[in-house]
Design an enzyme around this catalytic site. Structure first.
Site, short mmCIF file in Angstrom:
data_model
loop_
_atom_site.label_atom_id
_atom_site.label_comp_id
_atom_site.label_asym_id
_atom_site.label_seq_id
_atom_site.Cartn_x
_atom_site.Cartn_y
_atom_site.Cartn_z
N PHE A 78 -1.71 -0.39 9.19
CA PHE A 78 -3.02 -0.93 9.47
C PHE A 78 -2.99 -2.18 10.35
O PHE A 78 -4.02 -2.66 10.76
CB PHE A 78 -3.74 -1.26 8.16
CG PHE A 78 -4.19 -0.03 7.42
CD1 PHE A 78 -5.38 0.59 7.77
CD2 PHE A 78 -3.42 0.50 6.42
CE1 PHE A 78 -5.80 1.72 7.11
CE2 PHE A 78 -3.83 1.64 5.76
CZ PHE A 78 -5.02 2.26 6.10
N GLY A 79 -1.81 -2.71 10.55
CA GLY A 79 -1.74 -3.89 11.39
C GLY A 79 -0.69 -4.87 10.89
O GLY A 79 -0.12 -4.69 9.82
N VAL A 97 1.03 -8.41 9.55
CA VAL A 97 0.67 -9.37 8.52
C VAL A 97 1.36 -10.71 8.80
O VAL A 97 2.53 -10.74 9.16
CB VAL A 97 1.11 -8.86 7.13
CG1 VAL A 97 0.70 -9.83 6.05
CG2 VAL A 97 0.52 -7.51 6.85
N ASP A 126 -1.66 5.76 0.32
CA ASP A 126 -0.39 5.39 0.94
C ASP A 126 0.47 4.60 -0.05
O ASP A 126 0.96 3.52 0.26
CB ASP A 126 -0.65 4.59 2.22
CG ASP A 126 0.57 4.59 3.15
OD1 ASP A 126 1.50 5.39 2.90
OD2 ASP A 126 0.59 3.80 4.11
#
Ligand SMILES: *[C@@H]1O[C@H](CO)[C@@H](O)[C@H](O)[C@H]1NC(C)=O
Ligand SMILES: *[C@@H]1O[C@H](CO)[C@@H](O)[C@H](O)[C@H]1NC(C)=O
Ligand SMILES: *[C@@H]1O[C@H](CO)[C@@H](O)[C@H](O)[C@H]1NC(C)=O
Ligand SMILES: *[C@@H]1O[C@H](CO)[C@@H](O)[C@H](O)[C@H]1NC(C)=O
Ligand SMILES: *[C@@H]1O[C@H](CO)[C@@H](O)[C@H](O)[C@H]1NC(C)=O
Ligand SMILES: *[C@@H]1O[C@H](CO)[C@@H](O)[C@H](O)[C@H]1NC(C)=O
Ligand SMILES: *[C@@H]1O[C@H](CO)[C@@H](O)[C@H](O)[C@H]1NC(C)=O
Length: 658
Positions: free
Chosen positions: A350-351, A353, A463
């Site tokens: 999702f991206g 961190v 997930d």
């Protein structure tokens, strides 16, 4: 100064939470007991400037509080202050109202003697089961909730966990609703668990008497969010600046202290206060006339336009604890050092961190979402709001978000120990004991059970894998990234393994056909169990043996009675029994059965994990829809035939702290 005090409080709470969790002892019957089981204790890190003045003030305040509590009028709450000097002292004491005066005074005396250990610190608090005492150098009487509000759970599960959980949730919700409406903000109640044999749940909620009814509501809303995460433990508590909630399966107050709360549960407000409110409105209408109404309307309009976010401070700067905190993009950019490489904790589906240090000194993790704003669900903020209301000890808390620019940022609590994969097959391999592994499995199951069955919306993670299970200082599991798939447009959420699901953890029916149910998480959880006990990757295709997939190998070994070969060689064989290992393997295999309907729910898994028996009678059955024969082939087949199932490269979401 205010903010400094708040972060100080936060620090006390964090420091002492661990200690408190250890010190919690099983509750005993309330009679003739000061209940000085310590829940929380801390001193400000700042000392009074004039120590002599300060001690004079402190002693006078403490004496005043004692006098008020021993007045014989049944008072269990008091404030006192000495404000006219360079070192003012404001103090508050509260006993649970079920305490007798003698017990209350004994609890208070214990609190005073402990708080004296803070020496000349200009603020301190001590919280026992029976009472709390706090003093500060400024008035805090109207504070309601502070960041760092804490949940303290027991260490054993109630008998009849399912029934206890259901009845417990209902009882806690009723306490939350009724207490602000009851005179002096105190409720003690109990309820028999239907079909729980002679099991009863006891509950208490209380607010400081100096706050408003809505302040009490606010505080208990947060406390309810915290304490319900303890269920189905036999006991749990939540503490905050101005309120306290506790429940237990054992009585901790006398029978005659309970009150009937049904009159206070109605929608529009209970007896006492709704009539109060009517009286005030009546007064305004009758006596004040049009002008008063106009003034009231103007004030209402004026105040309702002040953004909610500016009303109360917390760790993120200035916002509410309920609902998402909208953070400033600029502040987060500064806090992450302009999203620098050094601050990067990991990257995932999702991206990326980043570790961020806020101005207050508080450390958080900031996730920079890859999803572009236009691609994200239109109701991004309401989704984030939904997720930020999820409070559970086994779920990473979402603290806020920023969606002002095209970039979307999510702010999470920071987990110093990072993700579980490092401890299974990364640089920390071999650190975890069997007990810790069991606790991680159990905690993950509990977090999932909450997402699936207990939160008011069923949230499917999609997930689950060790990279998404973070560990706190105590090696308790906290699931990260839950609900993020909800942010994607409907038609995108399952087709891309980048976003939802990782090869090797994804249930075949979801990977291949896109059939989504909470059993998709059950499947992934089964794989994670195997990884945790074996210390091997579930999707490791390059193992030396010919049995390349962990699940396939687990089936073979289990069927041949060789499952003990699955145990991680870094584990000390004396830490577990062969039966315990077998039970874990069986649960893992049951979780991965197909069809999905033959997999248990997460709450059923919790019961299995807690039961002493191995599943001799109804062990796992290997289905025709097996991982090796169907899932792998079909995944690749569908990928090569040009369907949108992407080329399943194993991308490990990392969300780690170093
Ligand atoms: C639970 O806590 C009590 C009190 O601290 C302790 O005596 C007991 O051993 C703990 N039980 C477990 C299973 O950890
Ligand atoms: C406060 O006083 C205590 C004892 O009097 C001392 O140990 C501590 O260092 C002092 N703290 C500060 C910040 O001055
Ligand atoms: C305050 O009370 C404590 C404990 O009773 C005592 O030791 C101390 O001398 C008192 N200080 C002053 C300034 O009265
Ligand atoms: C009181 O303070 C001393 C050191 O100043 C510390 O060793 C002790 O553990 C403290 N007692 C409590 C009950 O916190
Ligand atoms: C709380 O009390 C302080 C000091 O009396 C006051 O300045 C502040 O406005 C009050 N806050 C609220 C929300 O009432
Ligand atoms: C009822 O409680 C008693 C004592 O607490 C216990 O021994 C008994 O097993 C309980 N009965 C049921 C049906 O749970
Ligand atoms: C509750 O019961 C105890 C004895 O069990 C008694 O001493 C006390 O007065 C009772 N309290 C009330 C409010 O009836």
């Amino acid at each position: 100064m205010h903010i400094i005090m708040e972060t100080t409080l936060l620090r006390w709470l964090r420091l002492t939470a661990v200690v408190a969790a250890i010190l919690v002892v099983p509750p005993e019957l309330a009679k003739a007991q000061p209940q000085i089981n310590l829940l929380n204790y801390g001193c400000s890190q700042y000392n009074a400037s004039n120590v002599r003045d300060f001690f004079n003030n402190l002693n006078a305040t403490f004496a005043d509080l004692r006098t008020q509590l021993s007045s014989g009028g049944g008072r269990r709450f008091a404030t006192a202050q000495q404000a006219r000097s360079s070192d003012p002292v404001y103090a508050m004491v509260q006993c649970r109202n079920y305490m007798t005066e003698a017990d209350c005074l004994a609890c208070y005396a214990a609190a005073v003697s402990r708080i004296r250990n803070c020496s000349a610190a200009n603020g301190a608090r001590v919280i026992y089961d029976g009472c709390f005492l706090r003093y500060e150098s400024n008035s805090f009487y109207n504070q309601t909730t502070l960041p760092g509000n804490v949940q303290i759970c027991g260490n054993r599960t109630a008998s009849q966990p399912a029934a206890f959980n259901t009845e417990g949730l209902a009882l806690l919700r009723d306490l939350q609703v009724a207490t602000p409406r009851v005179n002096r903000y105190f409720v003690a109640t109990r309820r028999a668990i239907s079909n729980g044999g002679n099991l009863t749940i006891y509950g208490v909620a209380q607010c400081a008497e100096t706050i408003s009814q809505s302040g009490c509501q606010d505080c208990l809303t947060v406390a309810y969010g915290n304490v319900q995460g303890c269920l189905p433990d036999g006991d749990g508590r939540a503490i905050d600046a101005a309120c306290f909630i506790r429940y237990s399966d054992a009585p901790f107050f006398a029978d005659n202290q309970t009150i009937d709360i049904t009159p206070f549960l109605g929608g529009g407000g209970g007896k006492g206060n709704s009539s109060n409110r009517n009286a005030i409105i009546g007064g305004v209408v009758g006596g004040g006339g049009l002008i008063l109404i106009l003034v009231a309307l103007f004030l209402w309009y004026y105040f309702s336009r002040i953004p909610k976010a500016s009303r109360r401070g917390n760790i993120l700067g200035a916002t509410e604890l309920q609902g998402p905190n909208i953070c400033s993009y600029k502040d987060l950019k500064t806090a992450t050092n302009n999203f620098s490489e050094e601050n990067k904790l990991g990257e995932g589906g999702f991206g990326d961190v980043y570790k961020a240090t806020l101005k207050t000194g508080y450390i958080v993790a900031v996730k920079k979402l890859d999803i572009s704003y236009s691609g994200a669900k239109a109701d991004f903020e309401s989704e984030v709001s939904l997720l930020s209301n999820v409070h559970h000890r086994n779920l990473v808390r979402l603290l806020g978000c920023s969606s002002k620019r095209s970039e979307l940022l999510l702010v999470y609590e920071y987990m110093a120990n990072g993700s579980l994969d490092r401890f299974l097959y990364g640089e920390k391999r071999g650190v975890l004991s069997w007990k810790q592994r069991f606790d991680i499995i159990f905690g993950t199951a509990r977090g999932l059970a909450y997402l699936h069955e207990q939160y008011h919306v069923c949230i499917i993670h999609r997930d689950i894998k060790p990279g998404n299970i973070l560990l706190d200082d105590d090696f308790q599991a906290k699931i990260a990234d839950f609900g993020l798939a909800r942010l994607l447009p409907e038609n995108q959420s399952h087709v891309s393994t980048k976003f939802a699901g990782t090869l090797g953890y994804t249930a075949p029916e979801y990977a291949v056909h896109g059939h989504l149910s909470e059993k998709v998480d059950t499947y992934s959880f089964g794989i994670v169990i195997l990884e945790i006990i074996s210390g091997r990757r579930g999707n490791d295709v390059n193992a030396e043996s010919d049995t390349e997939y962990l699940l396939e190998e687990a089936w073979k070994l289990y069927e041949n009675g060789d499952h003990q070969k699955l145990a991680d060689e870094t584990l000390d064989p004396n830490e577990y029994t062969p039966e315990e290992l077998k039970k874990m393997v069986e649960i893992a295999l049951i979780c991965t059965q197909s069809p999905a309907s033959s997999r248990p729910t997460m709450s059923e898994i919790l019961v299995m994990l807690l039961s002493d028996h191995s599943m001799e009678q109804k062990g796992p059955t290997r289905s025709s829809f097996s991982y090796r024969n169907t899932f792998v082939n079909q995944t690749y087949t569908s990928a090569s035939t040009g369907s949108s199932t992407s080329k399943a490269t194993a991308s490990f979401t990392q969300f780690t702290g170093r």
